[in-house]
Design an enzyme around this catalytic site. Structure first.
Site, PDB file in Angstrom:
ATOM      1  N   GLY A 129       1.585 -57.836 -23.822  1.00 57.29           N
ATOM      2  CA  GLY A 129       3.148 -57.896 -24.167  1.00 57.29           C
ATOM      3  C   GLY A 129       4.029 -58.693 -23.757  1.00 57.29           C
ATOM      4  N   GLN A 130       3.461 -59.660 -22.920  1.00 55.38           N
ATOM      5  CA  GLN A 130       4.468 -60.743 -22.364  1.00 55.38           C
ATOM      6  C   GLN A 130       4.998 -61.557 -23.415  1.00 55.38           C
ATOM      7  OE1 GLN A 130       4.621 -60.952 -18.896  1.00 55.38           O
ATOM      8  NE2 GLN A 130       3.094 -59.329 -18.325  1.00 55.38           N
ATOM      9  N   VAL A 131       6.290 -62.175 -23.303  1.00 53.01           N
ATOM     10  CA  VAL A 131       6.693 -62.803 -24.196  1.00 53.01           C
ATOM     11  C   VAL A 131       5.977 -64.069 -24.594  1.00 53.01           C
ATOM     12  CG1 VAL A 131       8.868 -64.417 -24.738  1.00 53.01           C
ATOM     13  CG2 VAL A 131       8.877 -62.183 -23.297  1.00 53.01           C
TER      14      VAL A 131
END
Lengths: 187, 584
Positions: A71-73
């Protein structure tokens, strides 16, 4: 072919493999959700996912292959490459992170507007995770904040969950299994 | 398809309005706002040094997500807040340094941790001490101090004297009596004007140990070691710093950049202080991005300099700037500067985002923004947090798909037209004016001579400054001629190609000569000087020359291009050749 096999194929009970995509912002609890669904012997300590992990678990005779997306940018753009090749989506939301609810909405819009998902009747399961947190929003509030009722061409379901203890997960997965089986039957 | 189409218009906006609260009444300064991971749980919090309208009742407010998470009462009004890491413990808990008056209060885990007081300035003026020592009554003392004030200036007096002069006359007697009983410890306390921090040993790790750097009202700059709370260095500054930035590493080398209240921009290192620019208006903020210094002035201009002191660009801002902040967007490798501006009509205010001199984007804000900070907040990586002059808090998160500079600029500015019909406030003919006119009539020759002299002086000064600017500016006079050189071959026989190109649009170069200067014992060359044919605009000319290495050492060849004067030069490094050609 034995009689039992014939029977099970007749009643669509034959074990099948489905692929689901697990998405959500960083720190929402995607890996923890999957960690709880897995069988006991391959549990891990959860750390921020890099890229994606592939996890397998079984529910009601259906084998799930879950793509645990990071879910990291910087990894969120990877999500869209797997939209075309999955039968369901699990969207995990951190219900205590009120600030980033707007970001969740933004990511959901991007997901729904993507050409690979527009025409498909992909079931989407929302986990309003971390329901045990002190300032957590209820699943109803999250559904209205995200305008989920606007999604009309896809079956969706939201349920509150606590991935650490496993509360609420089975209910959600049950729904997802049902929807996916229904979709397959229609085909 | 689900019906989200009504929102597609908003899609152009690179920011998501995540949170806004207009009832917080957060009064703060641009320097009293910080972001830090206070508990080492990868959840960054917002720290605001807030005070009420009367600059009292100061509090340190900590925000987590959308709610206030903690609050600490401050002993004084903060002038700057800086977070820093001071230990090597495994859990990295940052300290919060709050500068207030002459003190720096350090908080850790939201509890008071240390109080550091700036050493008071050397004893006050001996005259002042003498005046206080004479046991005279209040009126006399006041009179003597008034005289001293004229001589030294009010700010250079001790607090006791300052207070006495500011008191109502009938209260002075009592003050002198109580004061006289106290031991005469007349010392001037100073005030910290601005504060920043510099990494001490390593720049790679954001959470490495740093040093606090602060400037005081007495025009001193201090480096404070925050492990032992001792002063490491002390420097005198040419003026009272209003904004401070620092680049480098404490143990290696560093450059301090500061603006002073009288509108000068300085750089300073251990050895020297250099004035980069003196502006016509005071600066409202300073931003350092890599090697570039950006500052906005009260006269609505934004300037950029390199750290070496070369001017890069300056642009006119559309409104009156209030504050500016650096917005580094790593995912787009874009470094923006956000400037909050208000307009004269007081109705609108904007946040403008500049990339270099280009305006990339703007956001209209309902209230003028008085403090901006950009960085990781909560779990998000890039949050733009703004606090308006009326105390509302706004949090905007950067969209993952954000793009700057593609179409947003159009229609940004519906600026009020410049007010062309300004009514000049012409004073009535006063007695003073009449007297002045009479004087001008009587002493016309003297006045003219005086004016003439000043005018000449101004001319000379302008010329000198122009010359200085020419010598130090980045744009050289020879920029219309381009020289590139390359060496072909493995040796010992080499070919040097010199490409000359005329980049100017109008000028043609007629009598250029290329001269090769080299060590005669190492190389041999047939024609070290070559005439270049006329260079017409945009034409590239190649001058080739053969060179033979006679010794197996590396050396260099200097290429010089002349006409009447030296136009260009280039150094060519020639590596050592293994096989040499001995001269016969």
């Amino acid at each position: 072919m034995g009689l039992l096999d014939k029977l099970s194929s007749l009643f669509r009970l034959k074990k099948r493999e489905v692929k689901v995509l697990v998405v959500g912002l960083n720190n929402s609890g995607k890996s923890t959700v999957l960690n709880h669904l897995k069988s006991d012997d391959d549990k891990i300590t959860v750390e921020p996912t890099v890229g994606l992990n592939v996890e397998k678990f079984k529910h009601n005779n259906v084998g799930f292959t879950a793509l645990d997306m990071s879910g990291q940018v910087r990894y969120r753009e990877v999500w869209e490459h797997y939209y075309s090749d999955c039968e369901g989506i699990i969207f995990v939301i951190d219900s205590s992170d009120r600030l980033r609810l707007a970001v969740v909405q933004e990511e959901l819009e991007l997901l729904l507007q993507h050409p690979d998902t527009v025409g498909k009747r992909l079931p989407i399961l929302f986990f309003a995770n971390k329901m045990d947190a002190r300032d957590a929003l209820s699943s109803v509030k999250i559904a209205s904040a995200l305008n989920l009722h606007r999604i009309i061409n896809k079956p969706w379901h939201i349920c509150a969950s606590n991935a650490v203890k496993g509360e609420g997960l089975d209910e959600g997965i049950e729904w997802l299994t049902q929807q996916i089986c229904e979709n397959i039957r229609k085909e | 398809m689900s019906g989200f189409s009504s929102r597609t218009l908003q899609f152009q906006q690179p920011w998501i309005d995540a949170f806004s609260d207009s009832n917080l009444a957060l009064n703060t300064l641009p320097s009293c706002i910080a972001l830090a991971d206070l508990q080492d749980d990868a959840d960054s919090k917002l720290i605001v040094g807030a005070f009420d309208e009367t600059y009292t009742d100061a509090k340190l407010k900590i925000f987590k997500g959308t709610t206030q998470y903690g609050e600490v009462k401050l002993p004084g009004t903060p002038s700057a807040i800086q977070t820093f890491y001071s230990d090597l413990n495994k859990t990295k808990i940052p300290g919060i340094g709050v500068a207030s008056g002459p003190n720096i209060y350090v908080y850790k885990n939201l509890r008071p941790y240390f109080k550091f007081t700036v050493p008071p300035q050397s004893e006050v003026n001996s005259l002042e001490a003498d005046i206080w020592q004479q046991k005279c009554d209040a009126t006399q003392l006041t009179k003597l101090l008034e005289d001293l004030k004229m001589e030294l200036g009010f700010t250079n007096l001790s607090p006791a004297s300052q207070k006495l002069l500011l008191l109502e006359p009938h209260l002075r007697e009592q003050f002198v009596q109580t004061r006289g009983q106290l031991a005469l410890g007349l010392r001037r306390k100073t005030t910290i004007t601005c504060m920043t921090s510099i990494p001490k040993y390593s720049t790679d790790d954001e959470k490495s140990i740093s040093c606090l750097v602060f400037a005081t009202e007495c025009a001193k700059l201090y480096f404070l070691d925050i492990q032992a709370f001792t002063i490491l260095n002390e420097f005198s500054m040419p003026g009272i710093a209003s904004h401070l930035a620092i680049s480098g590493l404490y143990v290696v080398s560093y450059v301090v950049i500061f603006t002073t209240r009288n509108g000068c921009l300085y750089t300073m290192n251990e050895k020297k202080t250099e004035c980069i620019a003196s502006f016509s208006a005071p600066s409202i903020g300073l931003v350092l991005q890599g090697d570039f210094i950006m500052t906005a002035l009260m006269d609505s201009t934004l300037h950029c300099f390199t750290i070496q002191g070369m001017k890069q660009w300056s642009v006119e801002l559309p409104g009156i700037p209030i504050t500016l902040a650096s917005i580094p967007i790593m995912s787009l490798s874009l470094k923006l500067v956000a400037v909050s501006c208000r307009f004269r009509d007081e109705k609108t205010s904007h946040l403008f985002f500049y990339s270099g001199p280009q305006l990339m984007h703007s956001i209209a804000t309902p209230q003028p923004v008085s403090a901006i900070i950009f960085g990781p907040y909560g779990q998000g990586e890039s949050a733009l947090i703004t606090i308006s002059t009326r105390g509302s808090l706004n949090i905007r998160l950067l969209k993952r798909t954000a793009q700057f500079g593609c179409g947003e600029r159009a229609g940004i500015l519906a600026l009020p037209p410049p007010n062309s019909q300004i009514k000049l406030n012409v004073p009535k003919k006063s007695k003073l004016l009449v007297e002045q006119t009479i004087r001008e009539r009587e002493q016309k020759i003297e006045i003219y001579e005086q004016w003439k002299r000043s005018w000449l002086h101004l001319n000379v000064m302008t010329c000198e400054e122009y010359l200085k600017a020419l010598q130090s500016s980045a744009v050289s006079q020879n920029n219309s001629l381009k020289l590139t050189a390359q060496v072909l071959g493995l040796g010992p026989h080499l070919k040097i190609q010199v490409f000359l190109q005329n980049l100017s649009k109008k000028e043609a170069f007629t009598s250029l000569t290329v001269v090769f200067h080299y060590n005669k014992s190492v190389f041999k060359m047939d024609s070290p000087s070559r005439q270049v044919p006329m260079l017409v605009p945009n034409y590239e000319c190649c001058v080739e020359s053969y060179i033979v290495c006679e010794m197996s050492v590396s050396s260099n060849v200097t290429v010089l291009v002349f006409d009447e004067q030296l136009r260009l030069s280039a150094f060519i490094n020639i590596p050592a050749c293994n096989c040499i050609c001995s001269s016969q």
